[in-house]
Design a protein around this motif. Structure first.
Motif, PDB file in Angstrom:
ATOM      1  N   UNK A 343       0.821  -1.215   0.000  1.00 13.31           N
ATOM      2  CA  UNK A 343       0.000   0.000   0.000  1.00 13.31           C
ATOM      3  C   UNK A 343       0.850   1.258   0.000  1.00 13.31           C
ATOM      4  N   UNK A 344       1.825   1.339   0.910  1.00 11.89           N
ATOM      5  CA  UNK A 344       2.622   2.563   1.012  1.00 11.89           C
ATOM      6  C   UNK A 344       3.617   2.698  -0.134  1.00 11.89           C
ATOM      7  N   UNK A 345       4.011   1.574  -0.731  1.00 17.70           N
ATOM      8  CA  UNK A 345       4.826   1.647  -1.951  1.00 17.70           C
ATOM      9  C   UNK A 345       4.038   2.332  -3.063  1.00 17.70           C
ATOM     10  N   UNK A 346       2.762   1.987  -3.161  1.00 14.61           N
ATOM     11  CA  UNK A 346       1.903   2.648  -4.150  1.00 14.61           C
ATOM     12  C   UNK A 346       1.688   4.111  -3.794  1.00 14.61           C
ATOM     13  N   UNK A 347       1.482   4.397  -2.516  1.00 16.19           N
ATOM     14  CA  UNK A 347       1.216   5.770  -2.089  1.00 16.19           C
ATOM     15  C   UNK A 347       2.400   6.693  -2.370  1.00 16.19           C
ATOM     16  N   UNK A 348       3.616   6.195  -2.114  1.00 17.50           N
ATOM     17  CA  UNK A 348       4.803   7.013  -2.353  1.00 17.50           C
ATOM     18  C   UNK A 348       4.993   7.356  -3.829  1.00 17.50           C
ATOM     19  N   UNK A 349       4.402   6.557  -4.702  1.00 18.39           N
ATOM     20  CA  UNK A 349       4.485   6.839  -6.142  1.00 18.39           C
ATOM     21  C   UNK A 349       3.298   7.659  -6.646  1.00 18.39           C
ATOM     22  N   UNK A 350       2.373   7.972  -5.740  1.00 20.78           N
ATOM     23  CA  UNK A 350       1.179   8.709  -6.159  1.00 20.78           C
ATOM     24  C   UNK A 350       0.886   9.877  -5.223  1.00 20.78           C
ATOM     25  N   UNK A 351       1.923  10.662  -4.961  1.00 20.00           N
ATOM     26  CA  UNK A 351       1.725  11.932  -4.283  1.00 20.00           C
ATOM     27  C   UNK A 351       1.951  11.950  -2.787  1.00 20.00           C
ATOM     28  N   UNK A 352       2.080  10.799  -2.141  1.00 23.32           N
ATOM     29  CA  UNK A 352       2.319  10.787  -0.698  1.00 23.32           C
ATOM     30  C   UNK A 352       3.815  10.844  -0.418  1.00 23.32           C
ATOM     31  N   UNK A 353       4.173  11.386   0.752  1.00 22.84           N
ATOM     32  CA  UNK A 353       5.561  11.441   1.197  1.00 22.84           C
ATOM     33  C   UNK A 353       5.633  10.906   2.623  1.00 22.84           C
ATOM     34  N   UNK A 354       6.835  10.624   3.124  1.00 21.09           N
ATOM     35  CA  UNK A 354       6.946  10.170   4.511  1.00 21.09           C
ATOM     36  C   UNK A 354       6.383  11.171   5.522  1.00 21.09           C
ATOM     37  N   UNK A 355       6.280  12.431   5.128  1.00 25.08           N
ATOM     38  CA  UNK A 355       5.771  13.455   6.048  1.00 25.08           C
ATOM     39  C   UNK A 355       4.251  13.605   5.989  1.00 25.08           C
ATOM     40  N   UNK A 356       3.576  12.835   5.128  1.00 23.51           N
ATOM     41  CA  UNK A 356       2.121  12.909   5.040  1.00 23.51           C
ATOM     42  C   UNK A 356       1.510  12.518   6.385  1.00 23.51           C
ATOM     43  N   UNK A 357       0.547  13.311   6.851  1.00 25.29           N
ATOM     44  CA  UNK A 357      -0.062  13.052   8.150  1.00 25.29           C
ATOM     45  C   UNK A 357      -1.540  12.685   8.024  1.00 25.29           C
ATOM     46  N   UNK A 358      -1.960  11.759   8.904  1.00 28.31           N
ATOM     47  CA  UNK A 358      -3.359  11.356   9.016  1.00 28.31           C
ATOM     48  C   UNK A 358      -3.684  11.253  10.497  1.00 28.31           C
ATOM     49  N   UNK A 359      -4.828  11.776  10.887  1.00 23.23           N
ATOM     50  CA  UNK A 359      -5.208  11.765  12.296  1.00 23.23           C
ATOM     51  C   UNK A 359      -5.595  10.345  12.729  1.00 23.23           C
ATOM     52  N   UNK A 360      -4.990   9.871  13.816  1.00 25.33           N
ATOM     53  CA  UNK A 360      -5.238   8.523  14.321  1.00 25.33           C
ATOM     54  C   UNK A 360      -6.370   8.546  15.342  1.00 25.33           C
ATOM     55  N   UNK A 361      -7.568   8.211  14.889  1.00 20.91           N
ATOM     56  CA  UNK A 361      -8.744   8.133  15.759  1.00 20.91           C
ATOM     57  C   UNK A 361      -9.800   7.285  15.048  1.00 20.91           C
ATOM     58  N   UNK A 362     -10.766   6.792  15.805  1.00 22.71           N
ATOM     59  CA  UNK A 362     -11.838   6.001  15.215  1.00 22.71           C
ATOM     60  C   UNK A 362     -12.488   6.804  14.089  1.00 22.71           C
ATOM     61  N   UNK A 363     -12.511   6.204  12.890  1.00 25.24           N
ATOM     62  CA  UNK A 363     -12.934   6.952  11.708  1.00 25.24           C
ATOM     63  C   UNK A 363     -13.893   6.116  10.868  1.00 25.24           C
ATOM     64  N   UNK A 364     -14.939   6.772  10.377  1.00 24.63           N
ATOM     65  CA  UNK A 364     -15.863   6.152   9.431  1.00 24.63           C
ATOM     66  C   UNK A 364     -15.685   6.815   8.076  1.00 24.63           C
ATOM     67  N   UNK A 365     -15.433   6.001   7.060  1.00 28.11           N
ATOM     68  CA  UNK A 365     -15.166   6.510   5.719  1.00 28.11           C
ATOM     69  C   UNK A 365     -16.404   6.359   4.839  1.00 28.11           C
TER      70      UNK A 365
END
Length: 648
Positions: A343-365
């Motif tokens: 997943x993260x191999x794909x993400x790094x090739x599609x605009x994400x960087x190691x500094x990308x942040x996501x809030x860690x909490x119970x989440x409904x998508x």
């Protein structure tokens, strides 16, 4: 009649004058390690038998064998018309083949000189070779060879190997009861195995004892006493081969990849050079046995691959091949969070960087416009703050993973998985990120090998070379043409560097770091029924799975068994295959950031992480929470123009 007699005499003289064919068991198919030591010597049906002189084989075992297999062995001349006629009557009465009618000489000829195909031509050759064998060798020699060659089940050929397998003793020490049990096995080794089918084995033993009474070898009282005698079976490991899961895989690969027929393998003269490293194999087996709880039915699989060539260096398919030959290295199970490396191999090739942040909490998508998917972290433990990619990997945060999956697109992630070696079915769902779609330990090892070698897809294999002494041919596995770049080198390095944190403080693999002798990149994975750990050093990739064949849920303790197996093995591998750690490719920019803000760190930042960025993607602002002093690594040196001129 005179012509017939003359013709038979001529035939017998010709057979007497003609030498016997080479005996296949004298030149078996040999399976060797990469260093040349012998793993196993094979015919189509197993390993070579243990040779025992006739004077060490109990007379009661000889009598039992003759009584049930060929009572007129010493009276007939290779072929017994009476036995063949009796077999035809029994088969006709039963409606299917019950007895073959072959003499001991004919059975020996089939084992020494012929394939097992059922054709008229082969039957004619069998008869002629049987006559020829009796013209060249004595009855005693033929019986000796037969008892040392015939198959008794579970990989044991010959009475010597069979006696040690079933009773744990030399054949010379067998009792009448034990001899009768062994004598009944060649007719159907799998059907009458006392280890697998004890009731059928006892029925067969009774038949053998009764036949001995009929031919005058025993009295009825002796037969009855032998039948009631308790038998104590030995539980030693199946003698099939060293590294049996690996060896059987190599044998099948030789047949499929190198187009070696079963008949060629049976006849012998084949040398199969495998990729196995005996030291690593021993370490793998020890890691599994020493970690899994005794008396439990829980299973494990381990696969170790050279990431540069795809050569499989060690393979364990279960706790005990003798009791369960099913190779779980190929079993498809949910990989859990080990899938996040894809997943993260794909993400790094599609605009994400190691500094990308996501809030860690119970989440409904919300996805597909109207569908909802709620993500839970393991044990409902959330950071309740934004995480960087490094932190998300180390903690195995699920919210971060699903966010990345939906952002880059599940189909993009599936495409990446295919490139890296996953061939099992995958669906473009949010839960794809959490490894809910089954795959095998071998496939996951292949996936991680693309990261370990800088971005190349390799083909895993167990056989390097096959040589035939009959044809003189040499076939080798071609590694270079089978390597395909599927990931940019920079991305492979970024993932490697990020996954080092899994074994660091706060990482899900930190508790096992004491087994290691240097850095490694890895990822843990846990589902209700599966525990995983997959990781690598520059010279070796290892995937470990632990679980129940029945998909029984894992206990809390069992969820943590894959890690120690992996670490014990990889600690040995680091000593066996020392290497320098990876160096970042040219073009990547090294930056120290504050994980709380994902901005460039200052001297006042109490917590930092070091990440690598592709050109133009690194953070540019300094930490807004601790912006008082810029650290030296971020200061831009003002070099005088004359120094630039002379030292550029």
């Amino acid at each position: 009649m005179t012509l017939g007699f003359a013709g038979m005499t001529t035939l017998l003289l010709a057979l007497k004058a003609t030498p016997l064919p080479d005996q296949s068991f004298l030149d078996p198919t040999r399976i060797e390690t990469e260093q040349g030591s012998v793993l196993s010597e094979w015919t189509l049906r197993g390993v070579r038998s243990e040779q025992v002189p006739i004077d060490q084989i109990p007379i009661q075992l000889q009598q039992a064998t003759l009584a049930v297999e060929d009572a007129r062995f010493y009276q007939h001349h290779a072929v017994s018309p009476r036995s063949m006629f009796r077999a035809l009557l029994v088969d006709a009465k039963s409606g299917h083949v019950v007895e073959g009618g072959s003499t001991i000489t004919q059975q020996l000829v089939k084992n020494l000189f012929l394939s097992q195909e059922r054709t008229i031509t082969r039957k004619v050759r069998e008869g002629l070779l049987s006559l020829q064998l009796e013209l060249h060798e004595s009855k005693q020699d033929i019986l000796t060879q037969y008892l040392n060659t015939i198959y008794y089940g579970h990989g044991a050929y010959g009475v010597g190997a069979a006696s040690r397998l079933y009773f744990g003793k030399p054949v010379s020490e067998l009792s009448l009861a034990e001899s009768a049990m062994l004598a009944g096995l060649p007719k159907g080794p799998s059907i009458y195995s006392p280890l697998l089918h004890p009731e059928a084995a006892k029925d067969r033993q009774r038949l053998v004892l009764n036949r001995m009474v009929q031919v005058g070898a025993l009295t009825q009282e002796q037969a009855d006493a032998a039948f009631t005698q308790p038998l104590h079976y030995h539980t030693a490991q199946d003698p099939t081969a060293s590294a049996p899961y690996f060896t059987h895989t190599a044998l099948e690969e030789a047949k499929d990849h190198f187009h070696i027929s079963s008949d060629e393998l049976y006849r012998g003269g084949i040398r199969i050079t495998t990729t196995l490293d005996p030291v690593l194999q021993q370490a793998a087996e020890h890691a599994v046995v020493s970690t899994l709880p005794k008396g439990s039915s829980i299973q494990a699989a381990l696969v170790a691959i050279d990431p540069q060539t795809g050569a499989i260096k060690a393979m364990v398919g279960g706790k005990d091949y003798a009791t369960s030959p099913y190779n779980r290295a190929f079993a498809e199970r949910q990989p859990g969070s080990t899938f996040k490396a894809i997943l993260y191999t794909a993400a790094l090739q599609h605009g994400w960087t190691p500094a990308e942040q996501v809030n860690s909490e119970l989440t409904t998508f919300l996805y597909d416009k109207s569908k909802l998917y709620t993500v839970h972290d393991y044990g409902e433990f959330y950071a309740h703050r934004p995480l960087t990619m490094r932190e998300a990997l180390a903690r195995s945060d699920n919210v971060y993973a699903v966010t990345a999956n939906l952002d880059v697109g599940p189909q993009t992630v599936i495409d990446q998985a295919r490139k890296m070696g996953v061939t099992t079915p995958l669906q473009p769902y949010p839960a794809l990120a959490l490894g809910v779609f089954p795959t095998s330990p071998l496939q996951m090892a292949t996936v991680y090998a693309t990261l370990a070698n800088g971005g190349y897809r390799i083909v895993p294999h167990t056989v390097d070379e096959v040589r035939s002494s009959f044809t003189g041919s040499v076939q080798q596995f071609g590694t270079e043409k089978d390597k395909t770049r599927v990931i940019p080198e920079a991305v492979a390095f970024q993932m490697t560097d990020l996954m080092k944190s899994v074994l660091g403080p706060g990482g899900t693999g930190y508790k096992i770091h004491q087994y290691m002798h240097g850095p490694a990149a890895a990822k843990t994975g846990t589902t209700d029924t599966d525990a995983w750990m997959v990781g690598y050093t520059p010279k070796l990739v290892c995937a470990v799975w632990v679980g129940y064949d029945s998909n029984h849920p894992l206990s809390l303790d069992e969820e943590h068994l894959a890690g120690p197996i992996w670490a014990k093995f990889m600690g040995t591998a680091q000593q066996r295959l020392p290497s320098d750690w990876y160096r970042p490719p040219l073009g990547l920019e090294k930056r120290v950031i504050d994980p709380v803000t994902a901005e460039l760190a200052t001297k006042n930042c109490s917590t930092t992480e070091t990440d690598y960025f592709t050109p133009g993607t690194a953070p540019k602002e300094f930490c807004s929470l601790h912006a008082e002093q810029v650290p030296e690594e971020h200061q831009v040196e003002k070099t005088p123009w004359w120094k630039k001129w002379f030292w550029r």
